[in-house]
Design a protein around this motif. Structure first.
Motif, short mmCIF file in Angstrom:
data_model
loop_
_atom_site.label_atom_id
_atom_site.label_comp_id
_atom_site.label_asym_id
_atom_site.label_seq_id
_atom_site.Cartn_x
_atom_site.Cartn_y
_atom_site.Cartn_z
N GLN A 101 90.02 3.20 26.86
CA GLN A 101 89.29 4.45 26.72
C GLN A 101 89.20 5.18 28.07
O GLN A 101 89.21 4.57 29.12
N LYS A 102 89.06 6.48 28.00
CA LYS A 102 88.90 7.30 29.19
C LYS A 102 87.44 7.27 29.65
O LYS A 102 86.52 7.00 28.88
N SER A 103 87.24 7.60 30.92
CA SER A 103 85.89 7.74 31.44
C SER A 103 85.30 9.08 30.99
O SER A 103 86.00 9.92 30.41
N ARG A 104 84.02 9.27 31.27
CA ARG A 104 83.37 10.54 30.92
C ARG A 104 83.77 11.67 31.86
O ARG A 104 83.49 12.82 31.60
N GLY A 105 84.43 11.32 32.96
CA GLY A 105 85.00 12.34 33.83
C GLY A 105 84.10 12.77 34.97
O GLY A 105 82.90 12.51 35.00
N ASN A 106 84.73 13.46 35.93
CA ASN A 106 84.04 13.95 37.11
C ASN A 106 83.31 15.26 36.79
O ASN A 106 83.57 15.87 35.75
N ARG A 107 82.45 15.70 37.73
CA ARG A 107 81.67 16.91 37.45
C ARG A 107 81.65 17.82 38.69
O ARG A 107 81.44 17.36 39.80
N LEU A 108 81.85 19.12 38.44
CA LEU A 108 81.77 20.13 39.49
C LEU A 108 80.57 21.03 39.23
O LEU A 108 80.40 21.56 38.13
N TYR A 109 79.74 21.20 40.27
CA TYR A 109 78.55 22.04 40.18
C TYR A 109 78.69 23.22 41.14
O TYR A 109 78.87 23.03 42.34
N ARG A 110 78.57 24.43 40.58
CA ARG A 110 78.67 25.65 41.38
C ARG A 110 77.30 26.02 41.94
O ARG A 110 76.29 25.99 41.23
N ASN A 111 77.27 26.39 43.21
CA ASN A 111 76.05 26.81 43.88
C ASN A 111 75.70 28.24 43.43
O ASN A 111 76.49 29.17 43.60
N ASN A 112 74.50 28.40 42.88
CA ASN A 112 74.07 29.71 42.36
C ASN A 112 73.38 30.58 43.41
O ASN A 112 72.88 31.67 43.07
N HIS A 113 73.29 30.13 44.64
CA HIS A 113 72.71 30.89 45.75
C HIS A 113 71.19 31.01 45.68
O HIS A 113 70.61 31.74 46.49
N ASP A 114 70.57 30.33 44.73
CA ASP A 114 69.11 30.45 44.58
C ASP A 114 68.43 29.08 44.54
O ASP A 114 67.31 28.96 44.05
N GLY A 115 69.12 28.07 45.04
CA GLY A 115 68.57 26.72 45.02
C GLY A 115 68.95 25.92 43.80
O GLY A 115 68.57 24.76 43.67
N THR A 116 69.71 26.52 42.89
CA THR A 116 70.16 25.82 41.70
C THR A 116 71.68 25.76 41.64
O THR A 116 72.37 26.53 42.33
N PHE A 117 72.17 24.84 40.81
CA PHE A 117 73.61 24.67 40.60
C PHE A 117 73.90 24.70 39.10
O PHE A 117 73.04 24.32 38.29
N SER A 118 75.08 25.13 38.74
CA SER A 118 75.52 25.14 37.34
C SER A 118 76.73 24.25 37.18
O SER A 118 77.65 24.27 38.00
N ASP A 119 76.73 23.46 36.10
CA ASP A 119 77.86 22.60 35.79
C ASP A 119 79.01 23.47 35.27
O ASP A 119 78.91 24.06 34.19
N VAL A 120 80.08 23.56 36.05
CA VAL A 120 81.22 24.39 35.68
C VAL A 120 82.47 23.54 35.45
O VAL A 120 83.59 24.05 35.53
N THR A 121 82.26 22.27 35.16
CA THR A 121 83.38 21.34 35.06
C THR A 121 84.43 21.79 34.06
O THR A 121 85.63 21.87 34.37
N ASP A 122 83.99 22.06 32.84
CA ASP A 122 84.96 22.34 31.79
C ASP A 122 85.66 23.68 31.99
O ASP A 122 86.87 23.80 31.78
N ARG A 123 84.91 24.67 32.44
CA ARG A 123 85.56 25.98 32.60
C ARG A 123 86.47 26.02 33.83
O ARG A 123 87.36 26.88 33.91
N THR A 124 86.28 25.10 34.76
CA THR A 124 87.16 25.05 35.93
C THR A 124 88.30 24.06 35.78
O THR A 124 89.24 24.07 36.58
N GLY A 125 88.22 23.17 34.79
CA GLY A 125 89.28 22.19 34.57
C GLY A 125 89.29 21.07 35.59
O GLY A 125 90.35 20.63 36.03
N THR A 126 88.10 20.58 35.96
CA THR A 126 88.00 19.60 37.05
C THR A 126 87.49 18.24 36.59
O THR A 126 87.03 17.44 37.41
N ARG A 127 87.56 17.96 35.29
CA ARG A 127 87.04 16.69 34.80
C ARG A 127 87.89 15.51 35.26
O ARG A 127 87.40 14.38 35.37
N GLY A 128 89.17 15.72 35.54
CA GLY A 128 90.04 14.63 35.98
C GLY A 128 90.83 14.06 34.83
O GLY A 128 90.86 14.61 33.72
#
Length: 580
Positions: A101-128
């Protein structure tokens, strides 16, 4: 040498010293805040920031060595908006391995410039690719102006090319860099031949299989009442490390043999092989080209001197950077290279296994290093170190050393309850440089986030909110990462962002020298380092009370030199490489 199960080779006096100092560390004896003076507090903001990643790395019993060693974190500005984003690599489980089986994959979080981050893994294609991932590094391999991602795995490595539009594509096979069937651990980019294209070093750990591990007897730790624990790396063969040269034409070629990397990392009668972990590049001999240092678990560390002819020679033994001052191979995990004492030469730091000392190798300026750990204040302690980074946390112009820690064997918690050990989960440490080359551990003065315990591995340092204070990110096993914001102390600073035009576009390998306030500070832009992680590619200087700058010089990887005359401090200064 440290102990994984039955491995132990301390001299009796060293054991006594370790026990005495370990007890002091367990009791939390650090410099009191009043004696320390102004020092920043750190707030843990993981949940507030929206980071919900949780690392998969086997079962809580940690019966297999593969479960103990992941994973890393990469700090990068993937979308060139001037704010640092975070990429967490993810492991897997033995059950998934055995079932395919495959792993659940890696995760990329985009900096929102306000102290928060958004998970952009799927839309960026960075799950691995779903293989058990261990580490990561970033750099612009195709020189399109956007940093790409490389991920090491137990399986097929992954090269994610940044398209420049907020997405990545997997080009691992097309670029010739998958290298299936090996346990890859650390990685770092650098331009070894100064042709403007980033090359890649990949360290490999051991020839592990679940079946072979199941067939091995387990071992007891030193406590005879403790449960059995996993066999250590010395029960497995080593694997040669890999070096990839960037052709500049959309492909890497395996240059491991030609450059000498294979010869230096293949076990033979004269070469012990190397269980490789942390990797960092840097020009330690000040000759203008980049060298490579690798931390090795239970085997001698590696120092590859760049010969200037597209080959390397491992000079760690002759240079005094292979073993400690007593001639012992330690169990190296994380690594960093920086000029901590402002003498214009890059020094080395290595984290090691529990009840040993972390090691600082001072660059003597004649091609050799000296183990100064004892006089620097890094005495034996019960902590098992992983990620390590030199960073000026309080803007006094002196680099401090941060390490994150955690044991591999859950049974050590029994010793912790008896007051003999630091425990399975361990607190991070800050070795504050209080004078030239002298460090004191001050973690408990830095707030509750440094009193909490974690099972940490990777460490990245970055200014996440662009306030000039260096923040910290720990990749933790069995829980969410720790994102720690530095609340700062009075003091001026300067951060430099380099934009190369003739050199590799990430400016990795560039050297920045700053004169201010009577100090001359040196920084190099570096990929990799720490433990299977990468920090902010921008370079940061603490200036103390100095509100003016005397001189700032950049030596670019291309060989060009530019002299800048910034007029203000407390800013993020962007410098572009001159065309001529």
């Amino acid at each position: 040498m440290a102990c994984y199960g039955d491995r132990m080779s301390f001299r009796p006096l060293a054991v006594v010293s370790a026990v005495i100092l370990a007890a002091a560390f367990v009791r939390g004896q650090t410099i009191a805040p009043a004696a320390l003076g102004p020092f920043p507090k750190f707030d843990r903001v993981t949940e507030k920031a929206g980071i919900d990643f949780q690392l998969d790395s086997g079962s809580p019993a940690r019966e297999f060595i593969i479960e103990s060693n992941s994973a890393g974190v990469v700090a990068l500005d993937y979308d060139n908006d001037g704010w640092i984003d975070l990429y967490f690599v993810n492991g897997s489980t033995v059950e998934r391995l055995e079932s395919g089986q495959k792993s659940r994959g890696n995760r990329l979080y985009r900096n929102n410039h306000d102290g928060t981050f958004s998970d952009v893994t799927d839309r960026t294609g960075t799950r691995g690719n779903g293989d058990w991932a261990f580490g990561g590094c970033a750099g612009d391999v195709d020189n399109n102006g956007f940093d790409d991602l490389f991920v090491t795995t137990y399986g097929r490595d992954v090269l994610l090319l940044n398209n420049g539009n907020g997405t990545f594509r997997d080009v691992s096979r097309a670029w010739g860099i998958e290298s299936p069937g090996r346990w890859h651990s650390g990685c770092a980019f650098g331009d070894y031949d100064r042709d403007g294209d980033l090359d890649l070093y990949v360290s490999n750990y051991a020839q592990f299989t679940v079946a072979a591990s199941r067939a091995m007897p387990y071992y007891r730790d030193r406590d005879p009442k403790a449960p059995f624990t996993q066999p250590g790396p010395d029960k497995y063969p080593t694997t040669p490390h890999e070096f990839y040269e960037n052709t500049g034409r959309g492909r890497f070629v395996d240059a491991s043999v030609r450059t000498g990397i294979t010869r230096a990392t293949t076990k033979s009668k004269s070469v012990p092989g190397a269980y490789g972990f942390g990797v960092v590049w840097g020009d330690y001999d000040n000759d203008g080209d980049l060298d490579i240092y690798v931390a090795s678990d239970t085997t001698a560390n590696l120092l590859f001197r760049n010969n200037g002819d597209r080959t390397f020679t491992d000079v760690a033994a002759s240079a005094g950077a292979a073993v400690d001052a007593d001639g012992r191979s330690q169990a190296g995990m994380g690594v960093d290279m920086a000029d901590y004492d402002n003498d214009g030469r890059l020094d080395l730091a290595v984290t090691n296994f529990a009840e040993d000392h972390f090691t600082i190798y001072h660059n003597e300026g004649n091609g050799t290093f000296a183990d100064v750990s004892k006089r620097a204040g890094l005495m034996p302690a019960p902590y098992l170190g992983w990620g390590a980074q030199f960073v000026d946390l309080d803007h006094d112009g002196l680099l401090d050393l941060v390490t994150v820690n955690g044991h591999v064997n859950p049974s050590v918690q029994m010793g912790a309850r008896a007051g003999r050990r630091a425990g399975y989960r361990q607190r991070p440490l800050i070795f504050h440089q209080v004078a030239g080359g002298l460090f004191r551990e001050v973690g408990l003065a830095a707030g509750q986030a440094f009193g909490d315990v974690y099972s940490s591995r990777g460490l990245a340092v970055a200014d996440l909110n662009n306030d000039g204070q260096m923040d910290l990110v720990f990749a933790n096993q069995e829980e969410k990462p720790a994102v720690l914001l530095n609340r700062g102390v009075p003091g001026h600073w300067l951060t430099v962002k380099l934009k190369a035009t003739q050199s590799n576009r990430s400016a990795i390998g560039a050297r920045v020298t700053l004169k201010a306030g009577g100090l001359t500070q040196l920084r190099e832009v570096k990929s990799g380092g720490s433990f299977l992680s990468q920090s902010d590619l921008r370079v940061h200087f603490g200036l103390g009370t100095s509100s003016s700058l005397e001189a700032l010089t950049v030596r670019w990887p291309s060989g060009r030199t530019s002299v800048e005359h910034p007029t203000s401090v407390d800013q993020i200064l962007t410098i572009t490489e001159p065309a001529r």
